[in-house]
Design a protein around this motif. Sequence first.
Motif, PDB file in Angstrom:
ATOM      1  N   THR A  85      19.491  45.020  80.823  1.00 14.04           N
ATOM      2  CA  THR A  85      20.258  46.173  80.361  1.00 14.04           C
ATOM      3  C   THR A  85      20.403  47.223  81.454  1.00 14.04           C
ATOM      4  O   THR A  85      21.510  47.684  81.754  1.00 14.04           O
ATOM      5  N   HIS A 103      14.705  41.965  78.237  1.00 15.20           N
ATOM      6  CA  HIS A 103      15.803  42.709  77.615  1.00 15.20           C
ATOM      7  C   HIS A 103      16.117  43.955  78.427  1.00 15.20           C
ATOM      8  O   HIS A 103      17.272  44.284  78.668  1.00 15.20           O
ATOM      9  N   CYS A 104      15.058  44.614  78.881  1.00 16.48           N
ATOM     10  CA  CYS A 104      15.252  45.844  79.654  1.00 16.48           C
ATOM     11  C   CYS A 104      15.970  45.568  80.974  1.00 16.48           C
ATOM     12  O   CYS A 104      16.948  46.220  81.301  1.00 16.48           O
TER      13      CYS A 104
END
Lengths: 123, 123
Positions: free
Chosen positions: B71, B67-68
């Motif tokens: 992003t 997810h990081c």
Amino acid sequence: MKIGELAVRTGVSIRSLRYYDEQGLLTPIRRENGYREYSPFAEEQVRTIQLYLNLGLTTEQIASFLHCVLTIKEAFCKEVFPVYRQKLAEIEAQILQLQNIKMNLEERMQSILDERKTSGPED
Amino acid sequence: MKIGELAVRTGVSIRSLRYYDEQGLLTPIRRENGYREYSPFAEEQVRTIQLYLNLGLTTEQIASFLHCVLTIKEAFCKEVFPVYRQKLAEIEAQILQLQNIKMNLEERMQSILDERKTSGPED
DNA sequence: CTATACCCTGACATTAATGTGAGGGTCAAG
DNA sequence: CTTGACCCTCACATTAATGTCAGGGTATAG
């Protein structure tokens, strides 16, 4: 000797000795009560099996030449060399792949360090 | 897009896409009929997942920072570097072990050739 | 309506040696 | 006879991503 004694002598688990039996690597005779009875030579045979397992060979490969190498010198068991050659090829391929991943990882780690340095501490 | 189209676009099997969903790596929304509906960004996300899988990371490790990295820049996802470091250590250990086996195999093969030569053809 | 091409979930198989546990038999010492 | 230390077989679990099949729903073209 019984399986427990062989296990202690060789450091190989009872489970593994039963597995070697199942795979036809080391088949003891059976007592009347069903217990496995190993000959004194079994100890050396277990060490031989361990030696080949430590080379990454499968029980099936070992089974293909174990009887021969226990009988005459390994060098004159014609099944051995092809197995070694194939295993060596596999090992070399695996090393190459791991070295690729290693380089990849090192590059990505270096990139991270570089980008962090470029950006610098924020305070 | 539906799962079949994403599979064709990325070359990843439908089975694997469902697995990524199950592992929380790529969770599409669901249509009223239950079909997975992937956003256009999913294609890039799948390629990102494949990239990390090809580094030998597990889906669990990937999930810990995916997810990081989707992003912000990978370099600033603090979970990434430790995972890389650990993986690198594993890889190096594996390479060493394989190199040990390789040397061992090469020596044994050489011994076989030497012994055969020493003995010589019998006829 | 039907055929076809999608989609879904759930479940088992794959590799290979070993660990572990259940359920039960053997045997010798007390 | 009981206890404890052995032994037996059978069977499931372990790893991790993917393949494959069964059984069944959906949707569109004809």
